[in-house]
Each structure stands twice: as structure tokens, then as C-alpha cells.
Design an enzyme around this catalytic site. Structure first.
Site, PDB file in Angstrom:
ATOM      1  CB  SER A   1      10.825  62.305   8.790  1.00  0.00           C
ATOM      2  OG  SER A   1      10.514  63.172   9.849  1.00  0.00           O
TER       3      SER A   1
ATOM      4  N   GLY B   1      11.707  58.710  18.058  1.00  0.00           N
ATOM      5  CA  GLY B   1      12.961  59.444  17.859  1.00  0.00           C
ATOM      6  C   GLY B   1      13.782  58.889  16.709  1.00  0.00           C
ATOM      7  CG  MET B   2      14.400  55.531  16.107  1.00  0.00           C
ATOM      8  SD  MET B   2      14.845  53.839  16.134  1.00  0.00           S
ATOM      9  CE  MET B   2      16.346  53.861  15.149  1.00  0.00           C
ATOM     10  CB  ALA B   3      13.163  60.410  11.461  1.00  0.00           C
TER      11      ALA B   3
ATOM     12  CE  LYS C   1      15.941  61.211  13.554  1.00  0.00           C
ATOM     13  NZ  LYS C   1      16.114  61.483  14.967  1.00  0.00           N
TER      14      LYS C   1
ATOM     15  CG  ASP D   1      14.281  64.565  11.633  1.00  0.00           C
ATOM     16  OD1 ASP D   1      15.186  65.428  11.704  1.00  0.00           O
ATOM     17  OD2 ASP D   1      13.807  63.986  12.628  1.00  0.00           O
TER      18      ASP D   1
HETATM   19  P1  ATP Z   1      11.291  62.581  14.897  1.00  0.00           P
HETATM   20  O1  ATP Z   1      12.415  61.687  15.284  1.00  0.00           O
HETATM   21  O2  ATP Z   1      11.280  62.962  13.441  1.00  0.00           O
HETATM   22  O3  ATP Z   1      11.070  63.736  15.795  1.00  0.00           O
HETATM   23  P2  ATP Z   1       9.643  60.461  15.835  1.00  0.00           P
HETATM   24  O4  ATP Z   1      10.343  59.340  15.168  1.00  0.00           O
HETATM   25  O5  ATP Z   1       9.903  60.680  17.283  1.00  0.00           O
HETATM   26  O6  ATP Z   1       9.929  61.763  15.020  1.00  0.00           O
HETATM   27  P3  ATP Z   1       7.263  59.740  14.466  1.00  0.00           P
HETATM   28  O7  ATP Z   1       7.270  58.247  14.411  1.00  0.00           O
HETATM   29  O8  ATP Z   1       7.614  60.462  13.232  1.00  0.00           O
HETATM   30  O9  ATP Z   1       8.122  60.270  15.684  1.00  0.00           O
HETATM   31  O10 ATP Z   1       5.795  60.158  14.985  1.00  0.00           O
HETATM   32  C1  ATP Z   1       5.511  61.392  15.578  1.00  0.00           C
HETATM   33  C2  ATP Z   1       3.999  61.595  15.550  1.00  0.00           C
HETATM   34  O11 ATP Z   1       3.632  61.911  14.193  1.00  0.00           O
HETATM   35  C3  ATP Z   1       3.212  60.331  15.904  1.00  0.00           C
HETATM   36  O12 ATP Z   1       2.823  60.365  17.228  1.00  0.00           O
HETATM   37  C4  ATP Z   1       2.024  60.342  14.956  1.00  0.00           C
HETATM   38  O13 ATP Z   1       0.854  60.752  15.614  1.00  0.00           O
HETATM   39  C5  ATP Z   1       2.352  61.376  13.881  1.00  0.00           C
HETATM   40  N1  ATP Z   1       2.430  60.831  12.521  1.00  0.00           N
HETATM   41  C6  ATP Z   1       1.911  61.357  11.416  1.00  0.00           C
HETATM   42  N2  ATP Z   1       2.192  60.620  10.333  1.00  0.00           N
HETATM   43  C7  ATP Z   1       2.908  59.586  10.746  1.00  0.00           C
HETATM   44  C8  ATP Z   1       3.492  58.469  10.070  1.00  0.00           C
HETATM   45  N3  ATP Z   1       3.376  58.280   8.751  1.00  0.00           N
HETATM   46  N4  ATP Z   1       4.193  57.594  10.818  1.00  0.00           N
HETATM   47  C9  ATP Z   1       4.344  57.792  12.153  1.00  0.00           C
HETATM   48  N5  ATP Z   1       3.785  58.820  12.833  1.00  0.00           N
HETATM   49  C10 ATP Z   1       3.084  59.716  12.143  1.00  0.00           C
END
Ligand code: ATP
Length: 317
Positions: free
Chosen positions: A114, A109-111, A19, A147
Site C-alpha cells: 500500500s 502486516g505493515m502495508a 504503518k 490501507d
Molecule cells: P497489509 O498490511 O496492507 O495487509 P502487508 O504489509 O501484509 O499488507 P504487503 O507487503 O503489502 O503485505 O504484501 C502483500 C502481497 O502483495 C505480497 O505478498 C506481494 O506479493 C504483493 N505485492 C504487490 N505489490 C507489492 C509491493 N509493491 N510491495 C510489496 N508487496 C507487493
């Protein structure tokens, strides 16, 4: 939310999009530790694939971009999703092998996490032949993370509360984006704390975030030139404060011809809205050449949310 018919014997695979937040308004910190949000999510054609198979014990295998940064144990959000679904359905032995093919930048930051949770929910529900209605799936998703419901729903949607309350939003046309993934990730809670710190430093009182009506009208018109100047992210200043080099990435993207560039969600991925596919390819080529980003991708959106697919088929990478 159910996908095409697929035998559950060898396991089930879901493909889930990343996202971007076209608008991210952050309000005051709530008593439960979350911030009140008003956000416009858009699902992009950059996908993780999650496969869930019957096994003797719970295991997580991660492949693809930056797989080492993703926990390969029960703390992985996909494993959390499987365990939550098993509890809900009264399944005593949730031993499954979870395989994640990652294309979504990690901690970007692209979930991505999630997305994997949403994919694991769909795939495990298919494996265990559970007949879950949409509301139940969305409730389980909201329990896993703010998310996760949007990763199931996809398209373009207005998110309120902590982002988990969703309303579909009309977006005409298919917009092209360039995504610049950063060399190091940012922790989402840390970015929110930095925003609170910056606001306190400036003596700013956070007010309830308003609905982005002008942007919603521009999306309904399908005019990418009207949309571009209205992209907004309240977390951008905090992400830039923690990673000042992101300014160079944003500048490089807009100087390469993107209509607008913003930090995606809590960052540090930077996303650039482009006039069309050709423009996106040009911007991606220049951004790759400039060396400011670790990886550069093009993607379009909106696309649908999590879907069951045949393993490793139908992916747009
Ligand atoms: P959001 O935008 O939802 O805040 P994000 O995209 O910045 O999240 P994610 O890639 O979801 O970040 O990763 C955040 C942290 O979650 C990672 O540093 C990792 O340690 C942990 N994590 C747990 N499960 C997963 C997964 N399946 N994929 C990625 N990271 C995961």
C-alpha cells in the site's frame, strides 16, 4: 499532500512510511467480502522509496530487503497505481520505469504494498505534472486498497469502513517501537479467513467494532505507559494460529523490556512499544540476539505520510 518543488525531468521520488495498527477491531464480514473495521493507524519511520521515470515501456524494479518476494511486473501495486492514475488523467501512454527501494517488511502486516502504491501515485502525478486535489488522490488511493489512503495521510488516524475512511487523531509525543520481521509472510485474506474460522468454532458472533476511546484518550495524553496496555489487535489470535512461533517473538520482546508487544495488522511482523529510544535500542539488540526474528528494526512515530523527496535522500533506514 504536495511535496517540495522538484524538477520532473529525471523522474520523481516519494518516500512512504510503514504503518502499525495500535488498535484493530474486526467486525462482521460484509456482503462485498471485506470486514467492517475500527482501527487506529500510526505511521512509523520505516520507509520505502518509489521513483517513477519516463520510459519506453512500463517496468518495475525492486531493490532492498526481500525484493524477490515482490512482483516486478504490472501486478505490483505501484504499477497498478500508475495505471489507475493514467486512466483517471486520460494519459494514453503510461510507459514509466518504476523503481522501488524496500525497507518495509514484505507481507508483514505493515502495508508495504500500500505504501508503494501511495508513493507511485504521488511520484507519477509529479512526473506528469498533474494538479490533483487531496480528495481525488484519496479516492484513487481507496480504489487501490484499504490501507493506501492512510499511507498518503500518515500521522495517527482512526480508520473505519474497510479502513479507508480516515479521521485524524491527536497523539502527543513521539513513541519508539521495535519491529521484528518474521521469516515467512502471511497472506492478509488468509488471516481474515482464519479469524472467521476461529469465531465460528467458538460460536462467536462478530459485532460492529467500537471506537477505541480509552486508547485515543491515552494517545492524546502522550503517556506511553497509559498507551501500552491498551494496544489491541483482533487479528492477533488468527495470526498466532497460523504461525504459532510468533508467540516466542512476542515473549522475547516483552522479556527484553518492551512495554507491550502485538502482532502488526494481519502479521506476521511483531511490534513492540518501548519507553524511549534507549529502551528501543536495548530491546532491538536483545531481540536480534535471540534469533526469533528475521530482521529487527527500530522506528518512531507518528511521522507524516507519503512525501516527494530527492532520490535516495532523507531516508531513515
Ligand atoms: P497489509 O498490511 O496492507 O495487509 P502487508 O504489509 O501484509 O499488507 P504487503 O507487503 O503489502 O503485505 O504484501 C502483500 C502481497 O502483495 C505480497 O505478498 C506481494 O506479493 C504483493 N505485492 C504487490 N505489490 C507489492 C509491493 N509493491 N510491495 C510489496 N508487496 C507487493
Amino acid at each position: 499532500m504536495s511535496g517540495p518543488a522538484q524538477p520532473s525531468l529525471g523522474g520523481a521520488t516519494a518516500r512512504v512510511p510503514a504503518k502499525v495498527n495500535l488498535h484493530l477491531g474486526v467486525g462482521p464480514l460484509r456482503d462485498d467480502g471485506y470486514h467492517e473495521l475500527s482501527t487506529l493507524f500510526c505511521a512509523l519511520s520505516l520507509y520505502d522509496e518509489v521513483t517513477v521515470r519516463a520510459a519506453d515501456e512500463l517496468s518495475v524494479t525492486v531493490r532492498g530487503d526481500n525484493y524477490r518476494e515482490v512482483p516486478a511486473d504490472a501486478s505490483n501495486l505501484a504499477a497498478q497505481a500508475v495505471l489507475a492514475l493514467a486512466r483517471h488523467a486520460g494519459i494514453d501512454d503510461p510507459s514509466v520505469a518504476i523503481e522501488i527501494d524496500k525497507a518495509i517488511p514484505v507481507a508483514g502486516g505493515m502495508a508495504g504494498g500500500s505504501a508503494d502504491a501511495a508513493g507511485a501515485l504521488l511520484a507519477a502525478a509529479r512526473l506528469w505534472r498533474l494538479d490533483l486535489d487531496r480528495e481525488t488522490l484519496l479516492d484513487l488511493a481507496a480504489g487501490l486498497g484499504s490501507d493506501v489512503p492512510f499511507a498518503l495521510v500518515g500521522g495517527t488516524a482512526l480508520g473505519t469502513g474497510r479502513g479507508e475512511k480516515l479521521l485524524p487523531v491527536l497523539q502527543r509525543g513521539d513513541f519508539w517501537w521495535v519491529i521484528g520481521a518474521a521469516r515467512t509472510g502471511l497472506s492478509t485474506p488468509e488471516v481474515y479467513r482464519e479469524l472467521d474460522r476461529l469465531r465460528a468454532e467458538r460460536g462467536e458472533e462478530a459485532s460492529a467494532p467500537g471506537r477505541p476511546d480509552a486508547l485515543m484518550q491515552a494517545l492524546a495524553s502522550g503517556d506511553v505507559h497509559a498507551v501500552a496496555p491498551l494496544l489491541h489487535n483482533d487479528l492477533q489470535a488468527a495470526a498466532l494460529s497460523l504461525q504459532p512461533l510468533l508467540r516466542r517473538t512476542l515473549r522475547a520482546g516483552t522479556e527484553s523490556g518492551a512495554l507491550a508487544g502485538i502482532v502488526s495488522g494481519s502479521g506476521p511482523s511483531c511490534v513492540f512499544l518501548c519507553e524511549d529510544e534507549d529502551a528501543a535500542i536495548n530491546v532491538a539488540t536483545e531481540l536480534s540476539g535471540s534469533g526469533v526474528a528475521k530482521a529487527v528494526r527500530t522506528a518512531h512515530g507518528p511521522v507524516p505520510g507519503a512525501r516527494l523527496v530527492q532520490p535516495n535522500h532523507g531516508s531513515t533506514r
